[in-house]
Design an enzyme around this catalytic site. Structure first.
Site, PDB file in Angstrom:
ATOM      1  N   GLN A 179       1.028 -12.242  24.621  1.00 22.29           N
ATOM      2  CA  GLN A 179       1.167 -12.298  23.152  1.00 22.29           C
ATOM      3  C   GLN A 179       0.176 -13.311  22.607  1.00 22.29           C
ATOM      4  OE1 GLN A 179       2.967 -15.234  21.645  1.00 22.29           O
ATOM      5  NE2 GLN A 179       2.291 -14.515  19.627  1.00 22.29           N
ATOM      6  N   LYS A 181       2.267  -6.573  16.819  1.00 22.52           N
ATOM      7  CA  LYS A 181       3.716  -6.810  16.768  1.00 22.52           C
ATOM      8  C   LYS A 181       4.084  -7.376  15.407  1.00 22.52           C
ATOM      9  CE  LYS A 181       7.225  -9.625  19.168  1.00 22.52           C
ATOM     10  NZ  LYS A 181       7.495 -10.816  18.357  1.00 22.52           N
ATOM     11  N   HIS A 240      10.442 -10.202  14.147  1.00 22.88           N
ATOM     12  CA  HIS A 240      10.472 -11.476  14.872  1.00 22.88           C
ATOM     13  C   HIS A 240      11.916 -11.914  15.129  1.00 22.88           C
ATOM     14  CE1 HIS A 240       7.118 -14.507  15.676  1.00 22.88           C
ATOM     15  NE2 HIS A 240       8.155 -15.130  16.181  1.00 22.88           N
TER      16      HIS A 240
HETATM   17  C1  FMN Z   1      13.501 -18.527  21.030  1.00 26.11           C
HETATM   18  C2  FMN Z   1      12.554 -17.450  20.583  1.00 26.11           C
HETATM   19  C3  FMN Z   1      11.195 -17.685  20.610  1.00 26.11           C
HETATM   20  C4  FMN Z   1      10.299 -16.689  20.200  1.00 26.11           C
HETATM   21  N1  FMN Z   1       8.957 -16.926  20.272  1.00 26.11           N
HETATM   22  C5  FMN Z   1       8.094 -15.947  19.928  1.00 26.11           C
HETATM   23  C6  FMN Z   1       6.694 -16.147  20.063  1.00 26.11           C
HETATM   24  O1  FMN Z   1       6.240 -17.214  20.498  1.00 26.11           O
HETATM   25  N2  FMN Z   1       5.856 -15.132  19.704  1.00 26.11           N
HETATM   26  C7  FMN Z   1       6.343 -13.935  19.225  1.00 26.11           C
HETATM   27  O2  FMN Z   1       5.563 -13.027  18.916  1.00 26.11           O
HETATM   28  N3  FMN Z   1       7.670 -13.716  19.092  1.00 26.11           N
HETATM   29  C8  FMN Z   1       8.543 -14.681  19.433  1.00 26.11           C
HETATM   30  N4  FMN Z   1       9.888 -14.453  19.315  1.00 26.11           N
HETATM   31  C9  FMN Z   1      10.366 -13.142  18.809  1.00 26.11           C
HETATM   32  C10 FMN Z   1      10.609 -12.163  19.957  1.00 26.11           C
HETATM   33  O3  FMN Z   1       9.407 -11.765  20.572  1.00 26.11           O
HETATM   34  C11 FMN Z   1      11.302 -10.888  19.452  1.00 26.11           C
HETATM   35  O4  FMN Z   1      10.566 -10.322  18.392  1.00 26.11           O
HETATM   36  C12 FMN Z   1      12.741 -11.120  18.987  1.00 26.11           C
HETATM   37  O5  FMN Z   1      13.377 -12.123  19.738  1.00 26.11           O
HETATM   38  C13 FMN Z   1      13.536  -9.818  19.110  1.00 26.11           C
HETATM   39  O6  FMN Z   1      14.806  -9.961  18.584  1.00 26.11           O
HETATM   40  P1  FMN Z   1      16.113 -10.296  19.464  1.00 26.11           P
HETATM   41  O7  FMN Z   1      16.031 -11.752  19.795  1.00 26.11           O
HETATM   42  O8  FMN Z   1      17.230  -9.973  18.518  1.00 26.11           O
HETATM   43  O9  FMN Z   1      16.088  -9.414  20.692  1.00 26.11           O
HETATM   44  C14 FMN Z   1      10.796 -15.439  19.730  1.00 26.11           C
HETATM   45  C15 FMN Z   1      12.171 -15.213  19.714  1.00 26.11           C
HETATM   46  C16 FMN Z   1      13.048 -16.189  20.137  1.00 26.11           C
HETATM   47  C17 FMN Z   1      14.539 -15.896  20.108  1.00 26.11           C
END
Ligand code: FMN
Length: 345
Positions: A125, A219, A243
């Site tokens: 990513q 994304k 996100h």
């Molecule tokens: C603790 C945490 C850190 C995340 N960090 C990133 C990140 O650094 N880059 C990114 O594109 N998405 C990040 N995300 C989003 C996830 O890639 C994803 O889109 C999201 O968690 C999906 O939803 P869900 O948690 O309900 O499954 C993060 C999500 C969480 C919970």
């Protein structure tokens, strides 16, 4: 932890983690309406099962983008995984490889991309730095280290206000000895970098990133017109995502946005957000997704039990998907078509 459910892993993670880390993991933007909406929206699609199709064997394997997967459930990017467990990204990537699925390493990881050396399919990513030379080096490093593609996150020009984690300070939790890497393979950390993520990006920047030698997934798309533009400027696949409700509070749940995006483009569409059951995975595929990504569920597994906890989450979702496929009359992933879901009125 073969007998633990995802809910049990969540409870255990929340008991084990210090408050700042627990809130980092759970937090959503603003009033967290999108966090709540994401989960609820999958249940607003009822299933219309097919009978008498023969379900003696039910197969969750498939081909996704550059290779095979044993399950259409992927591990999405999430920063700072060593805040959740000492083995962090290494444990999560190992569990993904064991389950035959993809691990997407975050730019804000606490493990350098060069240090994930085990087997398995990997994506990186990307957040684009104001220092473009740095970003170009990271993409070059990823290509040389065998990462298959770049996943460019579009929905974080700034970090949204997340009241739940703000009360612990803005930097986010990191245990002693852990740091956010620069992915330069030299032990340097983000603390050494003066530049920030670039908030001036436009579609023309996307075209430039596709020239760096790795295929590109975007994304954070929630609209058909953005999906079309992403493909026009060189993305070969799109992730419908908000996100996990961590950016724009009130953004449309992904279970609502997915069908519009999937209908607009003819490249693979993936989705994440609020997926907690195999039934939700099934609904996503019926609405046009080629695969789903999960965030918090595998992070709960990681925090609760390291790689074994992540394995339990992947195994549980895949077993639930297989059961749903069996009962809905779908022996293969290709049988999961749009006529199998109908919106609750
Ligand atoms: C603790 C945490 C850190 C995340 N960090 C990133 C990140 O650094 N880059 C990114 O594109 N998405 C990040 N995300 C989003 C996830 O890639 C994803 O889109 C999201 O968690 C999906 O939803 P869900 O948690 O309900 O499954 C993060 C999500 C969480 C919970």
């Amino acid at each position: 932890m073969p007998d633990a459910s995802i809910a049990e892993l969540r409870d255990r993670a929340e008991r084990l983690l210090p408050p700042a880390t627990r809130d980092f993991l759970a937090a959503g933007a603003g009033r967290e309406t999108t966090v709540t909406g994401n989960e609820a929206a999958w249940d607003r699609w009822w299933l219309r099962p097919r009978m008498m199709v023969g379900v003696g064997t039910v197969d969750t394997t498939g081909t996704l983008l550059d290779g095979p997967v044993s399950t259409p459930v992927l591990l999405g990017p999430a920063g700072r995984q060593r805040a959740l467990h000492p083995d962090g990204e290494t444990a999560a990537a190992a569990a993904a490889a064991a389950a035959g699925t993809v691990y997407c390493l975050a730019t804000s990881a606490t493990t350098d991309l060069h240090d994930l050396t085990g087997p398995g399919r990997r994506w990186l990513q990307l957040y684009v730095s104001e220092d473009r030379a740095h970003t170009h080096r990271v993409v070059g490093n990823a290509a040389a280290a065998g990462y298959e593609r770049i996943v460019l996150t579009l929905d974080r020009p700034i970090e949204a206000t997340r009241p739940r984690s703000r009360r612990h300070g803005t930097l986010g939790p990191l245990p002693p000895g852990a740091a956010v890497t620069t992915h330069l393979g030299d032990g340097s950390t983000r603390a050494h970098v003066a530049s920030r993520w670039d908030r001036t990006l436009t579609w023309t920047d996307l075209a430039r990133l596709t020239e760096l030698g790795l295929p590109l997934t975007v994304k954070g798309v929630l609209r058909a017109d953005d999906a079309l533009r992403a493909v026009e400027y060189g993305a070969d696949s799109v992730i419908v995502s908000n996100h996990g409700g961590r950016q724009l509070d009130g953004a449309v749940p992904t279970a609502v946005a997915l069908a519009e995006v999937a209908a607009a483009i003819d490249v693979p569409v993936l989705v994440d957000g609020g997926i907690r059951t195999g039934g939700a995975v099934f609904r996503a595929l019926a609405l046009g997704a080629a695969a789903v990504l999960i965030g918090r569920p595998y992070l709960w597994g990681l925090a609760a039990a390291g790689a074994a906890g992540v394995t339990t989450v992947l195994d549980t979702l895949t077993a639930e998907l297989r059961e749903t496929m069996t009962l809905a009359g779908c022996p293969t992933l290709a049988d999961i078509t749009a006529d199998l879901v109908t919106p609750a009125s």
